[in-house]
Design a protein around this motif. Structure first.
Motif, PDB file in Angstrom:
ATOM      1  N   HIS A 145       0.823  -1.205   0.000  1.00  0.00           N
ATOM      2  CA  HIS A 145       0.000   0.000   0.000  1.00  0.00           C
ATOM      3  C   HIS A 145       0.855   1.252   0.000  1.00  0.00           C
ATOM      4  O   HIS A 145       0.388   2.332  -0.331  1.00  0.00           O
ATOM      5  CB  HIS A 145      -0.918   0.026   1.227  1.00  0.00           C
ATOM      6  N   VAL A 187       9.657  -3.020  -7.211  1.00  0.00           N
ATOM      7  CA  VAL A 187       9.036  -4.084  -7.981  1.00  0.00           C
ATOM      8  C   VAL A 187       9.229  -5.438  -7.296  1.00  0.00           C
ATOM      9  O   VAL A 187       8.382  -6.328  -7.377  1.00  0.00           O
ATOM     10  CB  VAL A 187       9.573  -4.032  -9.432  1.00  0.00           C
ATOM     11  N   GLN A 244       6.476  -6.121  -4.863  1.00  0.00           N
ATOM     12  CA  GLN A 244       5.237  -6.518  -5.529  1.00  0.00           C
ATOM     13  C   GLN A 244       5.320  -7.964  -5.991  1.00  0.00           C
ATOM     14  O   GLN A 244       4.361  -8.726  -5.880  1.00  0.00           O
ATOM     15  CB  GLN A 244       4.976  -5.585  -6.713  1.00  0.00           C
ATOM     16  N   TYR A 298       4.924 -10.367  -3.133  1.00  0.00           N
ATOM     17  CA  TYR A 298       3.517 -10.480  -2.747  1.00  0.00           C
ATOM     18  C   TYR A 298       2.801 -11.486  -3.644  1.00  0.00           C
ATOM     19  O   TYR A 298       2.088 -12.384  -3.184  1.00  0.00           O
ATOM     20  CB  TYR A 298       2.852  -9.099  -2.830  1.00  0.00           C
ATOM     21  N   ARG A 299       3.036 -11.339  -4.965  1.00  0.00           N
ATOM     22  CA  ARG A 299       2.365 -12.249  -5.896  1.00  0.00           C
ATOM     23  C   ARG A 299       2.830 -13.687  -5.683  1.00  0.00           C
ATOM     24  O   ARG A 299       2.039 -14.620  -5.688  1.00  0.00           O
ATOM     25  CB  ARG A 299       2.630 -11.797  -7.331  1.00  0.00           C
ATOM     26  N   GLN A 308      -7.244 -11.629 -12.964  1.00  0.00           N
ATOM     27  CA  GLN A 308      -6.340 -10.485 -13.033  1.00  0.00           C
ATOM     28  C   GLN A 308      -5.216 -10.757 -14.030  1.00  0.00           C
ATOM     29  O   GLN A 308      -4.858  -9.906 -14.851  1.00  0.00           O
ATOM     30  CB  GLN A 308      -5.759 -10.283 -11.616  1.00  0.00           C
ATOM     31  N   ASN A 354      -4.295  -8.872 -17.837  1.00  0.00           N
ATOM     32  CA  ASN A 354      -3.013  -8.251 -18.154  1.00  0.00           C
ATOM     33  C   ASN A 354      -2.175  -9.092 -19.107  1.00  0.00           C
ATOM     34  O   ASN A 354      -0.981  -8.886 -19.231  1.00  0.00           O
ATOM     35  CB  ASN A 354      -2.237  -8.024 -16.856  1.00  0.00           C
ATOM     36  N   GLN A 364      -0.203 -10.268 -21.974  1.00  0.00           N
ATOM     37  CA  GLN A 364       0.453  -9.453 -22.998  1.00  0.00           C
ATOM     38  C   GLN A 364      -0.074  -9.832 -24.383  1.00  0.00           C
ATOM     39  O   GLN A 364      -0.257 -10.996 -24.687  1.00  0.00           O
ATOM     40  CB  GLN A 364       1.963  -9.658 -22.940  1.00  0.00           C
ATOM     41  N   MET A 385       4.066 -10.117 -18.965  1.00  0.00           N
ATOM     42  CA  MET A 385       3.016  -9.430 -18.193  1.00  0.00           C
ATOM     43  C   MET A 385       3.541  -8.119 -17.627  1.00  0.00           C
ATOM     44  O   MET A 385       4.670  -8.016 -17.164  1.00  0.00           O
ATOM     45  CB  MET A 385       2.592 -10.371 -17.052  1.00  0.00           C
ATOM     46  N   ASN A 386       2.746  -7.126 -17.714  1.00  0.00           N
ATOM     47  CA  ASN A 386       3.129  -5.818 -17.199  1.00  0.00           C
ATOM     48  C   ASN A 386       2.967  -5.839 -15.676  1.00  0.00           C
ATOM     49  O   ASN A 386       1.881  -5.731 -15.143  1.00  0.00           O
ATOM     50  CB  ASN A 386       2.200  -4.764 -17.827  1.00  0.00           C
ATOM     51  N   GLU A 387       4.107  -5.994 -15.005  1.00  0.00           N
ATOM     52  CA  GLU A 387       4.052  -6.271 -13.584  1.00  0.00           C
ATOM     53  C   GLU A 387       3.477  -5.115 -12.763  1.00  0.00           C
ATOM     54  O   GLU A 387       2.646  -5.319 -11.889  1.00  0.00           O
ATOM     55  CB  GLU A 387       5.453  -6.610 -13.093  1.00  0.00           C
ATOM     56  N   THR A 388       3.908  -3.918 -13.075  1.00  0.00           N
ATOM     57  CA  THR A 388       3.482  -2.787 -12.253  1.00  0.00           C
ATOM     58  C   THR A 388       1.961  -2.595 -12.309  1.00  0.00           C
ATOM     59  O   THR A 388       1.297  -2.553 -11.286  1.00  0.00           O
ATOM     60  CB  THR A 388       4.173  -1.485 -12.696  1.00  0.00           C
ATOM     61  N   GLY A 439      -0.266  -4.646 -13.273  1.00  0.00           N
ATOM     62  CA  GLY A 439      -0.954  -5.824 -12.741  1.00  0.00           C
ATOM     63  C   GLY A 439      -1.028  -5.758 -11.229  1.00  0.00           C
ATOM     64  O   GLY A 439      -2.077  -5.991 -10.630  1.00  0.00           O
ATOM     65  N   MET A 440       0.086  -5.400 -10.615  1.00  0.00           N
ATOM     66  CA  MET A 440       0.130  -5.324  -9.162  1.00  0.00           C
ATOM     67  C   MET A 440      -0.752  -4.191  -8.649  1.00  0.00           C
ATOM     68  O   MET A 440      -1.438  -4.343  -7.644  1.00  0.00           O
ATOM     69  CB  MET A 440       1.560  -5.102  -8.668  1.00  0.00           C
ATOM     70  N   ALA A 476      -3.413  -3.100  -9.875  1.00  0.00           N
ATOM     71  CA  ALA A 476      -4.812  -3.524  -9.867  1.00  0.00           C
ATOM     72  C   ALA A 476      -5.048  -4.538  -8.754  1.00  0.00           C
ATOM     73  O   ALA A 476      -6.087  -4.531  -8.099  1.00  0.00           O
ATOM     74  CB  ALA A 476      -5.170  -4.122 -11.218  1.00  0.00           C
ATOM     75  N   LEU A 477      -4.058  -5.390  -8.541  1.00  0.00           N
ATOM     76  CA  LEU A 477      -4.220  -6.446  -7.542  1.00  0.00           C
ATOM     77  C   LEU A 477      -4.274  -5.867  -6.133  1.00  0.00           C
ATOM     78  O   LEU A 477      -5.107  -6.238  -5.313  1.00  0.00           O
ATOM     79  CB  LEU A 477      -3.050  -7.430  -7.669  1.00  0.00           C
ATOM     80  N   VAL A 478      -3.355  -4.958  -5.876  1.00  0.00           N
ATOM     81  CA  VAL A 478      -3.246  -4.412  -4.527  1.00  0.00           C
ATOM     82  C   VAL A 478      -4.248  -3.292  -4.298  1.00  0.00           C
ATOM     83  O   VAL A 478      -4.962  -3.255  -3.309  1.00  0.00           O
ATOM     84  CB  VAL A 478      -1.828  -3.883  -4.262  1.00  0.00           C
ATOM     85  N   ARG A 479      -4.311  -2.397  -5.259  1.00  0.00           N
ATOM     86  CA  ARG A 479      -5.174  -1.229  -5.063  1.00  0.00           C
ATOM     87  C   ARG A 479      -6.510  -1.450  -5.765  1.00  0.00           C
ATOM     88  O   ARG A 479      -7.001  -0.587  -6.469  1.00  0.00           O
ATOM     89  CB  ARG A 479      -4.482   0.016  -5.597  1.00  0.00           C
ATOM     90  N   ARG A 504      -9.171  -1.203  -4.893  1.00  0.00           N
ATOM     91  CA  ARG A 504     -10.236  -0.305  -4.453  1.00  0.00           C
ATOM     92  C   ARG A 504     -10.666   0.664  -5.550  1.00  0.00           C
ATOM     93  O   ARG A 504     -11.822   1.018  -5.647  1.00  0.00           O
ATOM     94  CB  ARG A 504      -9.794   0.474  -3.217  1.00  0.00           C
TER      95      ARG A 504
END
Lengths: 213, 555
Positions: free
Chosen positions: A29, A35, A38, A41-42, A89, A93, A95, B1-4, B6-7, B9-12, B14
């Motif tokens: 958050h 990166v 992130q 986390y995944r 999700q 995304n 590609q 995959m576009n990591e940023t 994607g993340m 959307a996953l995290v935020r 809201r």
């Protein structure tokens, strides 16, 4: 004794992993998270999902799954599943060609309440969704049908061509996923799963659950 | 995959699911968990959703203090709190004591290991169960769904909170017109039917439940509602049929067994009631359920079972918020009947020492001790204890206590006092008349007075009824003064007899209407209406009396 100990350790690892997931989730958050944070986390989520899937199968083999049957609104359940799904999700995304995943409201006519273990069914459908998203061409649609005391969840993807059932089944992760779906279905009043190739259209996965007394 | 992205959307998530109705910033939440790391993890998740006010509690007792002081929008409670109370017992306590606002959303967190135990089948289910630890995204989507539903139902929930059930029904009818889909309609129908039940308008409630049943089959709350409404309308067969269907579908549906036990009692099938209660307490043990089993066992003469269930009730409740002094009394009476006088004395003089002789407990305590000492041959002590019980009772009326005192008197040979107490116990029994009559009968048979059972029970029942009937007859003939004398005589036997109160209220309203305003009559009428409102909250007939009264007074 040894079994009890392993069960304790595994349970402990699962809880620690889940707490780690919350911590990474909260970490992400913050502004400017690198990166790696992130990615961690995944990975953590993937690991937890894999561990849960494996544990579920293990329990199924050892003592059989004991589903906790609750009254669930199947439509709300599906909407929440798609909303929170990591596979969905991932598909969005993808590609080159994003995959859309929708609840097909036109196919749904609800007559009765649904009774099933939402956590087990979520685990199974998540793996079915994961599979569908990986093979889909453009879209995945999910819905449910009710017939007597049977409730059938369906996942359709438009991935045709050589991605037919034998090919899909041969992939190891798919194999594990299908075994999981079979275990969850059979725990719900001896339910069944099926995969059907519709030439020129796509592939239809179906999981039927029965309400046991 | 576009990591940023994607993340992101996953995290935020809201941003993607931002809901126009819900402003999380304005909401307050309470997190109850005995493990500190979990408590804090859930708090930071809720704060991430934007909730600013998040309070924490580590035990049910702490949580209770918080709930009584604040009205929370969201309560997140761990299922496994500690050995004394589980989250399920906490929720049950909040709902039965009416401590939970209708506008609060209650979410229960459960661990997988508890999973088999959490009966989805109990009556007091939370708004949602979540497997813990629960990812924020899932927490958000569940809370959003629940809060959306709450926002739609808000006018109804506010009316229910204010106990204005007629307003709630009106609001429900309005919402039914604008409900966007069947799900919302069912939500509204559920609140409507519950409000009608609260107003004791059972025929309308049944209609509403039937309407919901025509939209969805097999839904437990709908079937349970139909059964309750049939039961309240006195349609025991219909109620039993639906309840049994429900159990057929769901073997663990605790409240279905409890309703079946009530139906059995009304059908004079005490053994059936006992069986059903045993099943409900086996599925979800609680002090309340063990108490009910113990009482049924006692009435059946199954004293050992009565004793063990009574002990179970005490084991589960001692030191918790559901502790009841009545448990000591029931146990001691069972012990006396089992011939374990020393055990009974121990229970009342040692275990229950901290409760002293407060209130009605003191009366029953001394009465049961009198029985124990009498059986031990200490007649002098027994006599003293009986006198003490009598003086503590003074002018108070309570069926259970009077039965205990009456039994002691009969046992020790004081026939006059014994029969008087038994008769009065029946007279003041109100809604529990059938049960009290069984207790009276058992006590009299146990003490060898089988021959007088019918006289006592019929005498107790009939005297007030006869007076009320006579008052009604005089009222219809407009002999208000004479009617009032009869009603007052009924009150001298039992000041809160419902039939007498209803007649008194009606009589005074008519009197005012026909005889003109009179301060004394107005005050008396007001008094009867207030008592009725307390004894029969939200009763439609009482509300009509109130309306009529206001019309007369404002003229």
């Amino acid at each position: 004794m040894q079994n009890a100990l392993s069960a304790l350790v595994i349970h402990d690892i699962k809880n620690a992993l889940a707490l780690l997931e919350i911590e990474l989730e909260q970490l992400n958050h913050h502004e400017g998270v690198p990166v790696e944070g992130q990615r961690a986390y995944r990975r953590c989520i993937e690991l937890k999902v894999r561990l849960m899937g494996f544990l579920t199968l293990y329990k199924h083999d050892q003592s059989g799954l004991k589903p906790m049957i609750q009254e669930i609104d199947p439509l709300e359940f599906l909407e929440d599943l798609v909303e929170a799904s990591q596979s969905v999700q991932m598909g969005k995304n993808h590609q080159g060609h994003p995959i859309s995943v929708e609840v097909d409201l036109k196919k749904i006519k609800q007559k009765a309440a649904g009774f099933f273990d939402e956590n087990l069914v979520e685990l199974a459908l998540e793996s079915a969704l994961n599979n569908a998203v990986r093979y889909a061409h453009r879209e995945v649609r999910v819905w449910f049908e009710q017939e007597g005391n049977a409730l059938t969840f369906k996942v359709f993807d438009d991935g045709t061509g050589f991605a037919t059932e034998p090919v899909r089944r041969s992939s190891s992760s798919t194999g594990l996923g299908l075994a999981l779906c079979e275990a969850v279905a059979s725990a719900h009043g001896d339910g069944k799963i099926s995969i059907e190739s519709l030439p020129g259209e796509g592939t239809l996965f179906a999981m039927t659950l029965h309400r046991a007394g | 995959m576009n990591e940023t992205s994607g993340m992101e959307a996953l995290v935020r998530g809201r941003n993607a699911v931002e809901n126009e109705y819900i402003d999380f910033g304005k909401l307050s939440a309470l997190v109850i968990d005995d493990i500190s790391s979990m408590r804090h993890a859930v708090r930071s998740q809720l704060q991430s959703l934007g909730i600013n006010t998040v309070k924490l509690a580590s035990t049910a007792t702490e949580a209770l203090v918080q709930v009584e002081a604040n009205s929370f929008d969201i309560i997140v409670c761990d299922y496994n709190l500690n050995n004394v109370s589980s989250g399920q017992h906490f929720l049950e306590h909040l709902r039965t004591e009416n401590l939970l606002s209708a506008t609060s959303v209650f979410v229960m967190l459960t661990a997988e290991t508890e999973y088999d135990f959490v009966a989805s089948a109990v009556e007091f289910i939370p708004d949602d169960y979540l497997l813990k630890p629960c990812p924020e995204k899932k927490l958000r989507s569940r809370l959003t769904r629940l809060l959306d539903k709450r926002a739609f139902l808000m006018p109804v929930l506010k009316a229910i909170n204010a106990r204005q059930y007629d307003v709630a029904v009106r609001e429900c009818n309005r919402l039914l017109e604008i409900a966007p889909d069947e799900r919302r309609m069912l939500d509204v129908l559920r609140r409507k039917a519950d409000s009608e039940l609260a107003m004791q308008d059972y025929a309308s409630a049944l209609e509403t439940f039937d309407r919901a049943a025509s939209m969805r089959s097999d839904v437990p709350w709908i079937m349970m509602g139909q059964a309750r409404a049939h039961y309240a309308l006195g349609e025991l067969e219909a109620a039993a049929k639906i309840t049994k269907q429900l159990i057929e579908m769901n073997k663990n549906y605790v409240s279905a067994y409890e309703l079946l036990s009530k139906i059995s009692i009304d059908m004079d099938d005490e053994a059936g009631a006992y069986e059903y209660l045993c099943r409900s307490s086996a599925i979800l043990p609680s002090a309340k359920r063990f108490r009910a089993v113990s009482q049924a066992a006692f009435l059946l003469g199954k004293l050992e079972e009565a004793k063990s269930n009574s002990l179970d009730a005490m084991r589960l409740s001692t030191g918790s918020m559901v502790e009841r002094t009545g448990d000591y009394l029931s146990l001691a009476q069972v012990q006396v009947d089992l011939g374990d006088q020393k055990g009974a004395i121990e229970t009342l003089e040692k275990t229950a020492r901290k409760h002293g002789e407060v209130g009605l407990f003191g009366v029953a305590k001394n009465a049961i001790l009198a029985q124990a000492y009498f059986d031990l041959g200490d007649h002098e002590k027994s006599q003293k204890l009986l006198e003490r019980a009598k003086s503590l009772l003074a002018n108070r009326k309570n069926s259970f206590v009077m039965t205990a005192l009456g039994k002691s008197a009969l046992k020790t040979g004081d026939m006059v006092l014994g029969l008087k107490m038994m008769t009065e116990a029946i007279q003041v029994s109100g809604k529990d008349e059938k049960r009290i009559a069984r207790h009276v009968k058992k006590s009299m048979v146990d003490t060898g007075h089988d021959d007088k059972v019918l006289d006592v029970i019929d005498g107790g029942r009939k005297r007030i009824l006869n007076l009320v009937e006579e008052a009604n007859r005089l009222m219809r003939a407009a002999h208000f003064e004479e009617a009032n004398l009869k009603v007052q005589e009924a009150f001298s036997i039992h000041g809160e007899n419902l039939d007498a109160l209803m007649t008194a209220a009606q009589l005074h309203l008519l009197w005012l209407k026909q005889g003109g305003l009179n301060d004394v009559l107005v005050e008396r009428a007001k008094g009867y209406l207030m008592t009725l409102d307390r004894l029969l909250p939200n009763n439609q007939k009482v509300m009509n009396f109130y309306r009529f009264f206001n019309e007369i007074v404002s003229e």
